[in-house]
Design a protein around this motif. Structure first.
Motif, short mmCIF file in Angstrom:
data_model
loop_
_atom_site.label_atom_id
_atom_site.label_comp_id
_atom_site.label_asym_id
_atom_site.label_seq_id
_atom_site.Cartn_x
_atom_site.Cartn_y
_atom_site.Cartn_z
N MET A 175 7.85 -16.37 1.49
CA MET A 175 6.41 -16.52 1.27
C MET A 175 5.61 -15.34 1.81
SD MET A 175 6.00 -19.37 -0.32
CE MET A 175 4.27 -19.77 -0.09
N VAL A 176 6.25 -14.40 2.48
CA VAL A 176 5.54 -13.30 3.13
C VAL A 176 5.73 -12.01 2.35
CG1 VAL A 176 5.35 -11.93 5.24
CG2 VAL A 176 5.77 -14.39 5.40
N ALA A 177 4.61 -11.35 2.03
CA ALA A 177 4.68 -10.07 1.32
C ALA A 177 5.12 -8.97 2.28
CB ALA A 177 3.32 -9.73 0.73
N VAL A 178 5.79 -7.96 1.72
CA VAL A 178 6.30 -6.85 2.51
C VAL A 178 5.77 -5.54 1.93
CG1 VAL A 178 8.36 -5.59 3.28
CG2 VAL A 178 8.41 -8.09 3.10
N GLU A 179 5.12 -4.74 2.80
CA GLU A 179 4.66 -3.41 2.41
C GLU A 179 5.21 -2.40 3.41
OE1 GLU A 179 0.59 -1.13 0.99
OE2 GLU A 179 0.38 -2.78 2.42
N LYS B 145 14.62 -7.78 5.28
CA LYS B 145 15.32 -8.60 4.29
C LYS B 145 16.04 -9.78 4.94
CE LYS B 145 16.44 -4.94 0.92
NZ LYS B 145 17.55 -4.18 0.29
N ARG B 146 16.61 -9.55 6.11
CA ARG B 146 17.34 -10.61 6.81
C ARG B 146 16.41 -11.69 7.37
NH1 ARG B 146 20.14 -6.12 8.98
NH2 ARG B 146 18.92 -6.29 10.91
N ALA C 111 10.74 -4.13 -0.76
CA ALA C 111 9.29 -4.03 -0.53
C ALA C 111 8.54 -4.48 -1.78
CB ALA C 111 8.90 -2.60 -0.18
N ASN C 112 7.48 -5.26 -1.56
CA ASN C 112 6.60 -5.65 -2.66
C ASN C 112 5.53 -4.60 -2.94
OD1 ASN C 112 6.88 -8.42 -0.73
ND2 ASN C 112 7.62 -8.59 -2.84
N ALA C 113 5.21 -3.84 -1.90
CA ALA C 113 4.15 -2.82 -2.03
C ALA C 113 4.53 -1.62 -1.18
CB ALA C 113 2.81 -3.38 -1.59
N ILE C 114 4.04 -0.45 -1.59
CA ILE C 114 4.30 0.78 -0.86
C ILE C 114 2.97 1.47 -0.62
CG2 ILE C 114 5.45 3.03 -0.90
CD1 ILE C 114 7.55 1.79 -2.76
N LEU C 115 2.75 1.84 0.64
CA LEU C 115 1.52 2.52 1.05
C LEU C 115 1.79 4.02 1.07
CD1 LEU C 115 -0.86 1.44 3.89
CD2 LEU C 115 -0.19 3.81 3.67
N LEU C 116 1.03 4.77 0.28
CA LEU C 116 1.15 6.22 0.22
C LEU C 116 0.16 6.80 1.22
CD1 LEU C 116 1.12 6.51 -3.69
CD2 LEU C 116 3.10 6.23 -2.19
#
Length: 291
Positions: free
Chosen positions: A203-207, A197-198, A225-230
């Motif tokens: 412009m960069v996605a976070v998973e 976050k800091r 987070a924009n996406a979560i990997l299970l």
């Protein structure tokens, strides 16, 4: 013969040749070596012309046809090459994918490199299409990973697209993907998410990867987070994860994604199913060149 227009939805437009030519030149240098095609040069008069065709010897989805055409042209620009079934087209056994006419010596020099690329990449496209077929009736998308052959990622990921799949990040610089080793090294989920976050650009996605529903709950509480990997979850836990998320972030299922499991995972409501097997375990499609 299969319809040339029966391409897989979402198949790519041709890749820029400037990206492909170095791959082909390296492969041709490797195959020809310092002596060239000794056998063909000894047994075939240089003035001999021939006509040949690359044929499918089994059903599948084609990829690498752009590379095959370029291989012949790099060896001999005078060769007349006609692609009958392009990248993303479905083929049946016996279908002609490409025709080439001109000096027999030139055709033989390019034959193996053209077939190696086309067979390997068509195998990836065919395997991807089989995975995609298992998601029918759901909104889940099949996506590949970075588990590609070193140096061939651009064409292997294109082959996934030719099969109807999608690409995960191309490389380490595309997006933030926080995996279990990042979490372990940084001291937990909260520290890694707060650090991202800091520092991350808008412009960069976070998973972020989670292994348990408890970790998922923690990620949702912290945010960022924009996406979560299970990762390697049971189908039941994935269904519960979809309920917990309720559309707030993108969910990706990964780990142990065998073909026979894809339909039940897609039915849970996850958005993406990623499988390294699309690229690292695909069987080469049987293609041959006949004079």
């Amino acid at each position: 013969m299969s319809d040339p227009e029966s391409a897989i939805p979402g198949a790519l437009t041709p890749l820029p040749e400037i990206l492909l030519e170095p791959l082909l030149r390296a492969a041709l240098h490797e195959d020809l070596g310092p002596s060239g095609d000794v056998t063909s040069r000894l047994v075939i008069p240089p003035e001999t012309n021939a006509r040949a065709a690359i044929r499918a010897r089994e059903e599948g989805v084609l990829s690498g046809m752009q590379l095959a055409e370029m291989a012949f042209r790099l060896i001999d620009p005078s060769l007349r090459v006609t692609t009958r079934l392009g990248d993303g087209a479905r083929c049946a056994s016996g279908d002609v994918a490409l025709e080439v006419e001109g000096r027999a010596l030139s055709i033989l020099m390019a034959e193996r490199v053209a077939l190696n690329f086309a067979g390997r990449l068509s195998g990836i496209a065919t395997q991807t299409a089989a995975y995609v077929a298992e998601t029918r009736g759901t909104h889940a998308r099949i996506t590949c990973t970075r588990k590609t052959t070193p140096g061939l990622r651009v064409v292997e990921k294109a082959a996934v697209r030719h099969g109807g799949g999608y690409s995960h990040r191309f490389g380490l610089g595309d997006a933030v993907l926080i995996k279990d080793n990042h979490i372990a090294a940084a001291g937990g989920i909260r520290p890694v998410l707060e650090a991202v976050k800091r520092g991350v650009s808008h412009m960069v996605a976070v998973e972020i990867e989670v292994d348990t529903l408890a970790q998922l709950d923690e990620v949702l509480a912290i945010g960022g987070a924009n996406a979560i990997l299970l990762d390697n979850m049971s189908t039941e836990d994935m269904a519960r994860a979809v309920e917990m998320v309720a559309g707030r972030v993108v969910l990706e299922a990964s780990g142990n994604m065998r073909l026979e499991r894809v339909a039940e995972v897609a039915a849970t409501g996850v958005d993406y199913i990623s499988a390294g097997a699309l690229t690292h375990s695909a069987r080469t499609l049987d293609l041959g060149l006949d004079f």
